[in-house]
Design a protein around this motif. Structure first.
Motif, short mmCIF file in Angstrom:
data_model
loop_
_atom_site.label_atom_id
_atom_site.label_comp_id
_atom_site.label_asym_id
_atom_site.label_seq_id
_atom_site.Cartn_x
_atom_site.Cartn_y
_atom_site.Cartn_z
N THR A 69 11.18 -1.78 9.14
CA THR A 69 10.94 -1.93 7.70
C THR A 69 9.46 -2.13 7.40
O THR A 69 8.90 -1.51 6.48
CB THR A 69 11.74 -3.12 7.15
N ILE A 70 8.82 -2.99 8.18
CA ILE A 70 7.39 -3.25 7.98
C ILE A 70 6.56 -1.99 8.23
O ILE A 70 5.68 -1.64 7.45
CB ILE A 70 6.93 -4.40 8.90
N LEU A 71 6.87 -1.31 9.33
CA LEU A 71 6.13 -0.09 9.64
C LEU A 71 6.37 0.98 8.58
O LEU A 71 5.44 1.70 8.19
CB LEU A 71 6.57 0.44 11.01
N SER A 72 7.60 1.07 8.09
CA SER A 72 7.92 2.06 7.05
C SER A 72 7.14 1.78 5.78
O SER A 72 6.58 2.70 5.16
CB SER A 72 9.43 2.02 6.77
N LEU A 73 7.07 0.53 5.37
CA LEU A 73 6.31 0.16 4.17
C LEU A 73 4.81 0.40 4.39
O LEU A 73 4.13 0.98 3.53
CB LEU A 73 6.56 -1.29 3.81
N SER A 74 4.30 -0.04 5.53
CA SER A 74 2.87 0.08 5.79
C SER A 74 2.42 1.54 5.82
O SER A 74 1.43 1.92 5.17
CB SER A 74 2.53 -0.60 7.12
N MET A 75 3.16 2.37 6.56
CA MET A 75 2.79 3.78 6.65
C MET A 75 3.03 4.52 5.33
O MET A 75 2.26 5.40 4.94
CB MET A 75 3.57 4.47 7.77
N GLY A 76 4.10 4.16 4.63
CA GLY A 76 4.37 4.78 3.34
C GLY A 76 3.27 4.50 2.33
O GLY A 76 2.83 5.39 1.60
N LEU A 77 2.80 3.25 2.32
CA LEU A 77 1.71 2.89 1.42
C LEU A 77 0.42 3.62 1.81
O LEU A 77 -0.26 4.20 0.96
CB LEU A 77 1.49 1.38 1.47
N ARG A 78 0.11 3.57 3.10
CA ARG A 78 -1.14 4.19 3.56
C ARG A 78 -1.16 5.69 3.30
O ARG A 78 -2.15 6.24 2.82
CB ARG A 78 -1.31 3.90 5.06
N GLN A 79 -0.07 6.37 3.61
CA GLN A 79 -0.06 7.82 3.51
C GLN A 79 0.11 8.31 2.09
O GLN A 79 -0.01 9.51 1.84
CB GLN A 79 1.02 8.38 4.43
N SER A 80 0.37 7.41 1.16
CA SER A 80 0.46 7.80 -0.25
C SER A 80 -0.86 7.64 -0.99
O SER A 80 -0.97 8.04 -2.15
CB SER A 80 1.54 6.95 -0.96
N LEU A 81 -1.87 7.07 -0.35
CA LEU A 81 -3.14 6.82 -1.03
C LEU A 81 -3.84 8.10 -1.44
O LEU A 81 -4.60 8.11 -2.41
CB LEU A 81 -4.05 5.96 -0.14
N GLY A 82 -3.63 9.19 -0.70
CA GLY A 82 -4.26 10.45 -1.07
C GLY A 82 -3.85 10.94 -2.45
O GLY A 82 -4.59 11.71 -3.09
N LEU A 83 -2.68 10.51 -2.94
CA LEU A 83 -2.22 10.90 -4.27
C LEU A 83 -3.11 10.33 -5.38
O LEU A 83 -3.11 10.84 -6.50
CB LEU A 83 -0.78 10.42 -4.49
N PHE A 84 -3.88 9.28 -5.05
CA PHE A 84 -4.70 8.62 -6.07
C PHE A 84 -6.10 9.23 -6.17
O PHE A 84 -6.86 8.86 -7.06
CB PHE A 84 -4.82 7.12 -5.74
N MET A 85 -6.44 10.14 -5.27
CA MET A 85 -7.79 10.70 -5.29
C MET A 85 -8.08 11.42 -6.61
O MET A 85 -9.08 11.13 -7.28
CB MET A 85 -8.00 11.67 -4.12
N GLU A 86 -7.23 12.35 -6.99
CA GLU A 86 -7.48 13.15 -8.19
C GLU A 86 -7.54 12.30 -9.46
O GLU A 86 -8.50 12.42 -10.24
CB GLU A 86 -6.43 14.26 -8.30
N PRO A 87 -6.56 11.41 -9.73
CA PRO A 87 -6.66 10.61 -10.95
C PRO A 87 -7.84 9.64 -10.93
O PRO A 87 -8.44 9.37 -11.98
CB PRO A 87 -5.33 9.86 -11.00
N MET A 88 -8.23 9.14 -9.77
CA MET A 88 -9.38 8.24 -9.71
C MET A 88 -10.67 9.02 -9.95
O MET A 88 -11.56 8.54 -10.67
CB MET A 88 -9.45 7.54 -8.35
N VAL A 89 -10.79 10.20 -9.40
CA VAL A 89 -11.97 11.03 -9.63
C VAL A 89 -12.07 11.40 -11.10
O VAL A 89 -13.16 11.38 -11.70
CB VAL A 89 -11.92 12.29 -8.74
N ARG A 90 -10.95 11.74 -11.70
CA ARG A 90 -10.93 12.14 -13.11
C ARG A 90 -11.19 10.97 -14.05
O ARG A 90 -11.87 11.12 -15.07
CB ARG A 90 -9.58 12.78 -13.45
N GLY A 91 -10.66 9.79 -13.72
CA GLY A 91 -10.71 8.69 -14.66
C GLY A 91 -11.82 7.69 -14.47
O GLY A 91 -12.12 6.92 -15.38
N THR A 92 -12.45 7.65 -13.30
CA THR A 92 -13.45 6.61 -13.04
C THR A 92 -14.83 7.16 -12.72
O THR A 92 -15.79 6.41 -12.73
CB THR A 92 -13.02 5.73 -11.85
N GLY A 93 -14.94 8.43 -12.42
CA GLY A 93 -16.23 8.98 -12.04
C GLY A 93 -16.51 8.90 -10.56
O GLY A 93 -17.56 9.36 -10.09
N ILE A 94 -15.59 8.29 -9.79
CA ILE A 94 -15.72 8.27 -8.34
C ILE A 94 -15.59 9.69 -7.81
O ILE A 94 -14.72 10.45 -8.25
CB ILE A 94 -14.65 7.35 -7.71
#
Length: 365
Positions: A22-47
């Motif tokens: 369960t811990i590994l599933s949560l940890s890897m799921g969170l880590r591997q989902s971070l790429g989904l935030f690249m586009e909205p962060m680039v668009r909304g923050t200027g990063i």
């Protein structure tokens, strides 16, 4: 005297395997989902994309460098406290990332989350399960752990993308922080095996410098570690940049989320298959085949036109080969240096592994 539980699935092993999975599933799921935030962060923050990518590079380095230290903490204080500390670091890292500034992204999304993953991934959790499992079931238990550990990605990635589309990326990241906090509660399921002696026994003391020197003097270990550099590059690059890449190619963001989710579900199957093949063909042969098939999959994907179909087929192929390296690598390291050392008598968890256990999976896979 003979262990009556030899070759059996004891309650301590089953409960600890459920908790570790369960811990590994949560940890890897969170880590591997971070790429989904690249586009909205680039668009909304200027990063910039380069800034986000550099933060993920910091994260990967912190993940790899942090594992020996997390393993040492696990040896000294037990696995439960390591996971709890890592859970706090995960929450803090996601909070700082959600601030949307460069420093928060580097320190939170990079350093803190990297250290958090080091304490909630294979280097610690495989050791906990390995110590409780007898040799007859150890390979199967590790394969199950690695397989279950990918299921979180199948759920978390689409849910995170849905929250990004329906509300905001900050709200979605707050939801991920709640999941990270839940890992601390899961540690209550960890159990201790019967008949374990304290780690303080003189025969169980392993000098860290001697352990590292022994590892670096072993040709098989050095080659396996060098191969992990390429392994980590392949997987982290895909998890970070694939969603944005398919967006640049004109596909909707949901395709990126579906690809990450497909990687998770196919990884569960691939890891179990790898564990089975290791017992029939040997660890080295299976590991070499995995790396060869990965390289071929990446080459074919970049040759073909990018479409929904080719993206999902590529994701399925890479998912099948994603963490399938864990059973052969764990088998190689166990064969070279043994299984695990004893746990402290005052703690309810087994340490990560023997003196070299911190190295097991020390590169982010």
């Amino acid at each position: 005297m003979p262990n009556p539980h030899a070759g059996s699935w004891t309650p301590a092993l089953i409960l600890s395997l459920v908790a570790a999975g369960t811990i590994l599933s949560l940890s890897m799921g969170l880590r591997q989902s971070l790429g989904l935030f690249m586009e909205p962060m680039v668009r909304g923050t200027g990063i910039t994309v380069a800034t986000f990518g550099f933060a993920m590079a910091i994260q990967n380095l912190a993940w790899g460098i942090g594992q020996p230290f997390m393993g040492a903490l696990c040896d000294r204080f037990g696995g439960r406290i390591v996971v709890i500390i890592a859970s706090v670091l995960y929450c803090a890292g996601l909070y700082l990332t959600a601030t949307g500034n460069t420093i928060g992204l580097y320190f939170g999304g990079g350093l803190l989350i990297g250290l958090a993953v080091a304490g909630t991934s294979h280097g610690v959790l495989v050791g906990i399960v390995s110590r409780l499992a007898t040799p007859a079931v150890r390979a199967t238990a590790i394969s199950i752990l690695a397989a279950v550990g990918s299921l979180g990605t199948f759920v978390i990635a689409p849910v995170a993308q849905t929250m990004i589309d329906g509300s905001s990326w900050q709200f979605s990241m707050g939801g991920l922080a709640l999941l990270a906090a839940s890992m601390a509660a899961v540690t209550l399921l960890f159990r201790r095996g019967r008949g374990e002696t304290p780690a303080t026994a003189p025969s169980q003391q392993v000098d860290a410098r001697r352990a590292i020197a022994e590892a670096l003097a072993n040709r098989t270990f050095v080659i396996t570690t060098m191969a992990f550099f390429a392994c980590g590059f392949q997987l982290i690059f895909i998890a970070t940049h694939l969603p944005n890449f398919v967006g640049i190619c004109g596909l909707p963001p949901s395709v990126g989320a579906q690809a990450i989710a497909l990687i998770g579900i196919c990884n569960a199957v691939g890891t179990l298959v790898a564990g089975y093949l290791c017992q029939r063909w040997g660890n080295r042969n299976v590991l070499a085949l995995i790396y060869l098939l990965r390289t071929a999959s990446i080459a074919v994907f970049f040759v073909l036109p990018v479409s929904v179909e080719t993206t999902l087929v590529f994701a399925a192929a890479m998912g099948f080969l994603w963490l399938s390296v864990v059973p052969p690598v764990s088998g190689l390291i166990n064969g070279l240096f043994g299984a695990c050392c004893r746990m402290p008598a005052t703690h309810g968890l087994t340490p990560s592994a023997d003196g070299l256990g911190a190295w097991r999976g020390s590169r982010a896979v």
